[in-house]
Design a protein around this motif. Sequence first.
Motif: not given
Length: 397
Positions: A60-64, A204-205, A229-239, A297-301
């Motif tokens: 619930x606190x995960x906002x960037x 969002x990221x 290529x192999x990709x690690x996703x943290x949740x169903x939504x990000x997948x 490394x990439x960073x986008x805001x």
Amino acid sequence: MARSDETPLIVLVAGETSGDNLGAQLIAALRQRIPEARFAGIAGPRMAAAGCEPWERAESLSVMGLFEIIPHLPRLLRIRRNLIERVLAERPAVYVGVDAKEFNLRIAPHFKQAGIPTVQYVSPQVWAWRQGRVHTIGRAVDLVLCLLPFEKPFYDSHSVHAEFVGHPLADQVPMQMSAAEARDKLGIPIEGQYVAVLPGSRHGEVSRLSPDFAATIAWLHEQRPELRFISALTSDTTRRIFEAALDKAAGGTRELRDRVTLVDGQAQTVMAASDAVLLASGTATLEATLVKRPMVVAYRLGWLTSFLLKHLKLFKAPFFAQPNLLAGRELVPEYFNAEVRADVLGPAVLRQLERADRASLVQTFASIHETLRRDASARAADAIVDLLVKRRLSVAS
């Protein structure tokens, strides 16, 4: 502080996956030192499994971002108000903010002023931007537990109590990880070259980076069709977000999609299985350092946050990627906002795959690993217990 005839309550407040992991390990270390303690707060699944009563979910606190937070303000203010009321009512032995720095450091003064010892576990990047915040941090908490070695001298220079405890990830990650073993664990072919792609953990990221990361995969596939290529996703939504970006980049063909293996979680194993990593800035860059793989490394805001950071010159550090910060020089390439596009990231990944100084890079990563490997959770627990003992002695005198 809790009365001596009560079971001591330790309140921990964590945000997102990395804070949940740190909090769970800290709870285990504190339980060894204070077996009778009970734990509660804002917790993720790992903290809950370690015995922390979840008053609210860490997610619930995960906002960037500076302005990306605005739509979430009513919910965050409700959580903040309820937490302040509950902590002041229950008067725990100590309040520990585990990462979630913007949230924790705004409410910690309420507890410190009420005589509750306050700790911030994981320093804000105050040395990187808005350095004047260091004085605010000193007024907000009794102790800052630092994961990176250059942070304590910065706090010392401003007379803020801080301790370098090392990084728990450095304790967990083996000094050497076999690519072949990792590939076998993931059930992918052992032969060939692999690029790991990690677009982040926050929704969002992942939404901001997925289109360009998917386009980079397509660019690399066109240049080097043999790459996998192999990709690690943290949740169903990000997948789902990343899959949609891949489908768009593939243009409806199966050839590209067949070269990409999507994995639920297991980021460390995915990195270990690779020859190079393309990833979002953050804790994952430290993990790639400890796994000792070359990376881009990439960073986008969001545009407004980016505009203010650039034009108000709020960011003071020379780098944002963890390996570069720790080495004090550019070990790996890092790209921000407009630079995050396939025609920039693709060639950068190829250069990482073909680095002539790979052995030297791995050795530098190993040196960083050794510096950070300090049994961090135990040191953090010891520092918290020491704070409580000194506070008890001070009150008694």
